[in-house]
Every structure is written in structure tokens, then in C-alpha cells.
Design an enzyme around this catalytic site. Sequence first.
Site, short mmCIF file in Angstrom:
data_model
loop_
_atom_site.label_atom_id
_atom_site.label_comp_id
_atom_site.label_asym_id
_atom_site.label_seq_id
_atom_site.Cartn_x
_atom_site.Cartn_y
_atom_site.Cartn_z
N ARG A 187 49.26 40.18 59.68
CA ARG A 187 49.44 39.21 60.44
C ARG A 187 50.15 39.58 61.65
O ARG A 187 51.65 39.96 61.34
CB ARG A 187 49.74 37.98 59.90
N GLU A 239 33.19 32.39 54.64
CA GLU A 239 34.50 33.33 54.74
C GLU A 239 34.75 33.91 53.23
O GLU A 239 35.06 35.10 53.16
CB GLU A 239 35.69 32.38 54.84
N GLU A 254 46.76 21.70 63.39
CA GLU A 254 45.77 22.34 62.58
C GLU A 254 45.77 21.70 61.26
O GLU A 254 46.82 21.29 60.48
CB GLU A 254 46.27 23.79 62.61
N GLU A 288 35.13 37.83 53.40
CA GLU A 288 36.39 38.63 53.27
C GLU A 288 36.61 39.36 51.85
O GLU A 288 37.27 39.94 51.62
CB GLU A 288 37.62 37.50 53.52
N LEU A 325 38.31 30.35 60.40
CA LEU A 325 38.25 29.20 61.39
C LEU A 325 37.11 28.45 61.25
O LEU A 325 35.78 29.08 60.84
CB LEU A 325 38.24 29.85 62.86
N ARG A 385 55.98 16.06 74.62
CA ARG A 385 55.69 16.63 73.15
C ARG A 385 54.47 17.94 73.55
O ARG A 385 53.39 17.53 73.80
CB ARG A 385 55.30 15.82 72.08
N ALA A 397 39.92 33.01 54.11
CA ALA A 397 40.25 31.63 54.96
C ALA A 397 39.55 32.24 56.31
O ALA A 397 39.51 33.39 56.57
CB ALA A 397 41.47 31.28 55.04
N PRO A 402 52.80 20.65 61.10
CA PRO A 402 52.61 19.54 62.09
C PRO A 402 53.65 18.98 63.17
O PRO A 402 53.46 18.17 63.81
CB PRO A 402 52.57 18.23 60.81
N GLY A 403 54.78 19.88 62.89
CA GLY A 403 55.76 19.59 64.08
C GLY A 403 55.26 20.32 65.26
O GLY A 403 55.86 19.96 66.48
N GLU A 442 40.79 42.86 59.95
CA GLU A 442 40.02 42.80 59.02
C GLU A 442 39.61 44.07 58.36
O GLU A 442 39.19 44.12 57.03
CB GLU A 442 38.80 41.52 59.06
#
Length: 209
Positions: free
Chosen positions: A74, A103, A130, A107, A88, A47, A86, A125-126, A155
Site C-alpha cells: 500500500r 473480489e 467511505e 484476489e 471498490l 469541512r 476487498a 469518518p473524520g 496486485e
Amino acid sequence: MPGGGAAGAGDERHAYQVRSQTDRFTGPVFSVVSEEVTMPGGNLAVRDYLRHVGAVGVVALDDEERVVLVHQYRHPVRRRLWELPAGLIDVVGEDLPAAAARELAEEADLTAGRIDLLVDLHTSPGCSNELIRIFLARDLAPVPARQRHQRRDEEAELQVHRIGLDEAVRMVLAGEITNAAAVAGLLAAARGRDAGWRSVRPVTVPVPR
């Protein structure tokens, strides 16, 4: 069936054990790893997934029930997306509510007098571990002009908008907002508002592991 959950939990103690791990790529935001994992029945499967530093997002709601959204480019999807403020979890020692407040200031040039926990979200989740924790920020006030963050790169062209919460939900359901954290946060905020905010949780609730 009622007994199925218990049996499944017992089986998992013997399955999904990591037998080996290989680092494929390491970067500042995520790394890519391959793991050999024991499957139910005893077979081994490889995996691959992204190991991510984690993130926070903020549904910032003003006194007129308008939510603060950013319109940001993006590169992987080659277009601008409507998103929540948002970022990290990449400041050593910083707790998650403080990261959310940072943040929001960086932002959207805003501070919040009150922050609550809205929802936790595994974004994909596949293929990634995160987890993003999304907060509700209220009692908004502007950051003084001299203290505002200087935005760079994508930004630098980030656009900040205030949109009615009901209109933002309409945009979600119309496919105009597709960012996973924004979708989850906006729907959770609308549900929370309609329930008199009884669904919000303290920011001290532990992160799911």
C-alpha cells in the site's frame, strides 16, 4: 441522560446543514470536497473530506477455520499490509454480494457457496464518507485455472495466505494487522463463530445511510 438523545436529535434538524459545496479534486476512486456547514449555535465552519465510491471486503473462512488474507503493498503507508480480499464498488449495476464474490475470485482465486453479512464499517469518518461492507464467505472452492483473473500493478505481487482465525485475531491484537477492514472483519468473524454464527445477517440488509 434519558432525554438527552431526543433533544440532540431535534437540535440536529437545525444544525449541520450544508450551505455551500466546492469540489477540490475529482478522481476515479474518490473526490475531495469542501463544505460550509451550519454548526450548533449558528456558526459556519468549513469541512473538507473525501467522497468515496465505497467498498466491500470478504472474510473467507475454510473448513479448517482458516481465514484467507492477502499481503499487499500500500503506497500511502509505504509497506505491505495484511488485508482481506476487498475492492471498490465500481461496477455499474453490480450489487454488493456480487462485488464481494468478484473480489474474492480476483484476489484469492476462490468462489464461495455461502455468503452472509458480517459488519459495516466507516473506515475514517473524520475525513471520509467511505463505507465498507464486510461479508463472511464459506464453502470455499478454487476458481478454475483458465478462468482466473490476471492481476496487475501492486496486485501482481499480492500474496495469498490462509491463517487460523484465532491466530489472525492474535495478529490484530499484537498490532501486526492494522488495516481497518481486516481488523473489524476478523474480530466480527471470531465473535460470530463463538456465538454459533447467530450474529451474521442476511446480505439483503440495507446499507446504513
